[in-house]
Design an enzyme around this catalytic site. Structure first.
Site, PDB file in Angstrom:
ATOM      1  N   ASP A 177       0.876  -1.317   0.042  1.00  0.00           N
ATOM      2  CA  ASP A 177      -0.162  -0.028   0.219  1.00  0.00           C
ATOM      3  C   ASP A 177       0.800   1.234   0.044  1.00  0.00           C
ATOM      4  OD1 ASP A 177      -2.015   1.872  -0.005  1.00  0.00           O
ATOM      5  OD2 ASP A 177      -3.324   0.742   1.612  1.00  0.00           O
TER       6      ASP A 177
HETATM    7  C1  BGC Z   1      -4.964   3.450   0.159  1.00  0.00           C
HETATM    8  C2  BGC Z   1      -5.047   2.644  -1.127  1.00  0.00           C
HETATM    9  C3  BGC Z   1      -4.967   3.234  -2.465  1.00  0.00           C
HETATM   10  C4  BGC Z   1      -3.474   3.773  -2.108  1.00  0.00           C
HETATM   11  C5  BGC Z   1      -3.278   4.689  -3.682  1.00  0.00           C
HETATM   12  C6  BGC Z   1      -3.657   4.080   0.039  1.00  0.00           C
HETATM   13  O1  BGC Z   1      -3.746   5.229   0.943  1.00  0.00           O
HETATM   14  O2  BGC Z   1      -4.932   2.706   1.301  1.00  0.00           O
HETATM   15  O3  BGC Z   1      -6.371   1.560  -1.014  1.00  0.00           O
HETATM   16  O4  BGC Z   1      -4.979   2.152  -3.499  1.00  0.00           O
HETATM   17  O5  BGC Z   1      -3.694   4.703  -1.328  1.00  0.00           O
HETATM   18  O6  BGC Z   1      -3.895   5.525  -3.848  1.00  0.00           O
END
Ligand code: BGC
Length: 780
Positions: free
Chosen positions: A240
């Site tokens: 993530d």
């Molecule tokens: C979120 C993800 C997301 C990623 C990219 C993160 O903060 O938890 O779900 O895909 O950011 O935007």
């Protein structure tokens, strides 16, 4: 003999230098925020990524004033978010939505979509529940898996997220979810396991949090042992965004790609670690191999020419929304509104300023937006539709005035709405939450509607009791006690950009609602099974309720709820009959058939839910019922049809920590067919032959455990009988029920210490050895 010496030497290959150490390291982190690193001379293309699960969020670096703008740069269709799609119980629909998402992704050159999110809704408070499907892992897996297939069949990769046990936003980047093995396997990993094994996503996104003290990005057991070793995952694991703390440790654990890129800073750490020998280069090579395969897979995939038509996709978003609306209550047939029902008062700012998606990284800039108010007006066809906002939404400008709001304005607005309600035949009252109440990044601390809305509701009902409430919310809201005062209640969730039309179609009866709750609506927040251990403290959240999540917990505690899991009414009625269960030819599945008849006045769709109940005397605490399958059927008035749901025998298993694996217990399991988890219409007993026990018996096992063991049980009974005979016979103590109960819980090595024992300590050791040998030979 070979002819090596006589053959001409092979023509020299043109020398293509392999990637250098630094190049290999660079492949394992992003080249930017949403793109991976390319190595053109080695034939490795860059992979472009984009949020999000219900619409494309084409990244924009920063908004005006430098703050991060989470909206996409370019408009994209905003489909119903997972909270709504969950209520459709329609994998085919999820598949089609994902196909359309892939179409839009391809049109914008995006190769991997960062979704679906398949975390389990452990608590109604989780701020990101709008991005997840359900409190149940099977329903989650069926819908999430359909999305993975829908994306990948159209040549766009899925990134299944957030692996794993990311069930809250509070301290989400550090908290350790402390979970026992059984709930981890049965609830929190189950949907991931099902989708990875069956639908083969190209990538998995590891979450920010830790599980049992080990942060996911360094969690070898989850990233390598379970995901790849047990489930056979052959894609890449990406972090993530910002979830990696120690890049080298992450690589070692099985995390292939750090996102976003760090401008080479952590690549240099990898190079240094290989150079000084602290990281085996083979570990880096493995990640590189997977990343190269992933990049080529995304580049080479068959992708249909994008057929993107904004109109078509808006229509699909509307069709999907139609299926997601849940009719929670409809006393005296208040709904559907008849188009010539006289005057309808539409009250609530949310009718004019709809909330149709959640806030955070999944936020889409829609291609267009239907408002419920406009759609109701368009459908009214003869009925008078008047509007009063009744309240304001935080952050929203007071329409038409551009001025700041005051308590007097509030009161005046409510009074206008009450006057309108009193002067109208029927009231449709829109209530719900704003992005200030719930979002990615924080959890709620209560589940109530805003006070101003609740006060307005009371006054409206007093002025005109013919009220249909329509809710807009990403997480469950408390409806008790006020739902008792309104005849009709519609759960509209967040329905995407075309949700306004869907609500109008349902309210006026053009669409017969068929959504069913994918999560329980409790009477009170305090009733929710995780309540006492959410969101944890001092860096830990203990999943104290074990497997008793959602309806599993409410049912086990016999707690009354406002609306149960699986509940959803229709404008028609259905009758169930003739439940039949047959073992299918492959011996691995049961065909559960039940006949459903439409006994009401309209065509309608019913979602048939199949639950199982564990066998009596199970060795583990079991939820009273668990969803094992579902199917839907659309019937004309008077029509009936047999619906067949396939239930896998493996799905009857529980995870035995002691035996280190899944185990189907033998005995009489129950199979139930229901219109909701608390509206079971048909049930039958299913005798199941259990899996052989993998328990290795010893003197520390109790008499009951010995007796339940298919090999140990008969051996022990024989030893008891022989022991008694050797002592001159006489009645067995086991024949006395009270003594039997007492002895049942006593370890065999303790019994053996007593002088009256029919078995001696050395015999216990021999019996355990014998049981192990016989069990081993039976397994072979
Ligand atoms: C979120 C993800 C997301 C990623 C990219 C993160 O903060 O938890 O779900 O895909 O950011 O935007």
């Amino acid at each position: 003999m070979t002819n090596d010496q006589t053959s001409p030497p092979p023509a020299a290959e043109p020398s293509v230098p392999g990637p250098t150490l630094a190049e290999k390291a660079s492949l394992t982190s992003g080249a930017g925020d949403f793109v991976t690193t390319a190595l053109p001379h080695a034939g490795v293309p860059a992979v472009t990524l984009s949020d999000g699960p219900h619409g494309l969020r084409l990244p924009k670096e920063a908004g005006d004033g430098g703050q991060v703008d989470l909206h996409s740069a370019a408009p994209a269709t905003c489909y119903p978010p997972a909270v709504a799609l969950g209520s459709s119980w329609d994998p085919e629909l999820a598949h089609r939505v994902a196909g359309a998402l892939a179409d839009e992704a391809t049109a914008h050159g995006i190769r991997v979509l960062l979704g679906p999110g398949i975390n389990i809704k452990r608590s109604p408070l989780c701020g990101r529940n709008f991005e997840y499907f359900s409190e149940d892992p099977l329903l989650t897996a069926e819908l999430g898996g359909a999305m993975v297939r829908g994306l990948q069949e159209s040549g766009v990769g899925a990134a299944l997220k957030h692996y794993a046990a990311n069930n809250q936003e509070t301290d989400r980047m550090r908290v350790s979810a402390d979970i026992d093995e059984r709930p981890l396997r049965e609830i929190y990993l189950r949907a991931f396991e099902r989708i990875v094994r069956r639908d083969r996503p190209w990538s998995v996104m590891s979450s920010y949090n830790a599980v049992n003290g080990v942060t996911l990005s360094e969690n070898t057991r989850l990233l390598t042992g379970i995901l790849r070793g047990e489930w056979g995952f052959d894609g890449i694991v990406m972090s993530d965004w910002g979830a990696v703390r120690d890049r080298v440790a992450a690589l070692r654990a099985g995390l292939d790609l750090q996102m976003p890129g760090t401008q080479g800073r952590t690549d240099r750490e990898v190079v240094a670690a290989v150079t000084d020998g602290s990281l085996d280069e083979a570990v880096l090579d493995t990640a590189v191999e997977r990343l190269v395969r992933f990049a080529r897979r995304t580049a080479d995939a068959d992708r249909p020419e994008p057929r993107m038509s904004v109109d078509d996709h808006h229509r699909l978003a509307g069709e999907a929304a139609d299926r997601c609306v849940v009719l929670l209550k409809n006393d005296d047939g208040l709904l559907p509104l008849s188009p010539v029902a006289g005057s309808v008062a539409v009250i609530g700012e949310l009718a004019r300023t709809p909330r149709y998606q959640g806030a955070g990284s999944s936020q889409v800039t829609p291609t267009r937006l239907d408002t419920p108010l406009d759609a109701l007006r368009a459908h009214a066809d003869g009925a008078r539709v008047d509007f009063a906002p009744g309240y304001t939404l935080p952050g929203a400008e007071v329409a038409g005035t551009g001025s700041a709001d005051s308590p007097e304005d509030d009161a005046a607005r409510a009074a206008d709405a009450v006057r309108l309600a009193a002067a109208s035949d029927t009231v449709v009252l829109f209530l719900g939450l704003s992005a200030h109440d719930e979002s990615e990044g924080f959890d709620r601390d209560h589940i109530d509607l805003p006070d101003t809305q609740l006060r307005l509701l009371d006054s409206i009902v007093a002025a005109n009791p013919r009220v249909a409430v329509v809710l807009s919310n990403g997480g469950v809201v408390r409806t008790d006690p006020w739902h008792r005062t309104v005849p009709a209640l519609v759960e509209g969730w967040l329905l995407g950009q075309a949700g306004g039309g869907a609500l109008a179609r349902v309210l006026f009866g053009e669409v017969n609602p068929s959504g069913k709750l994918a999560e329980t609506v409790p009477l009170r927040l305090e009733d929710s099974p995780s309540h006492l251990s959410f969101p944890g403290e001092e860096g830990h959240v203990r999943y104290g309720e074990g497997v008793f999540v959602g309806y599993r917990g409410y049912d086990a505690a016999s707690r009354e709820v406002a609306f149960p899991f699986g509940h959803g009414l229709s404008y028609t009625t259905f009758a169930y009959s003739g439940l039949r269960i047959t073992l299918e030819a492959d011996g691995a599945r049961y065909a559960v058939a039940v006949t459903v008849a439409n006994t009401g006045p309209r065509a309608g769709r019913e979602v048939v839910q199949i639950y199982s109940t564990g066998p009596a005397g199970s060795s583990v605490a079991r939820p009273p019922r668990e969803l094992r399958g579902f199917a839907s059927v659309t019937l004309a008035p008077g029509e009936s049809r047999e619906v067949v749901v396939h239930v896998s025998r493996d799905d009857l298993a529980h995870y035995s920590e002691r035996e280190g694996g899944w185990r189907v217990e033998g005995g009489d399991h129950g199979i139930e067919a229901g219109s909701s988890s608390r509206d079971i219409r048909q049930s039958a007993v299913l005798p199941v032959e259990g899996d052989p026990s993998r328990l290795t018996l010893s003197g520390r096992n109790t008499v009951a455990e010995w007796l339940a063991h298919p090999v140990g049980g008969p051996l022990l009974m024989k030893a008891f009988a022989e022991g008694r005979a050797a002592a001159g016979g006489g009645p067995s103590a086991m024949e006395n029920p009270a003594i039997r109960r007492f002895l049942a819980g006593t370890p065999l090595d303790v019994i053996a210490e007593f002088p009256q024992s029919p078995v001696r300590p050395e015999e216990v050791v021999a019996l355990a050895e014998q049981a192990a040998v016989v069990s081993g030979s039976q397994e072979r």
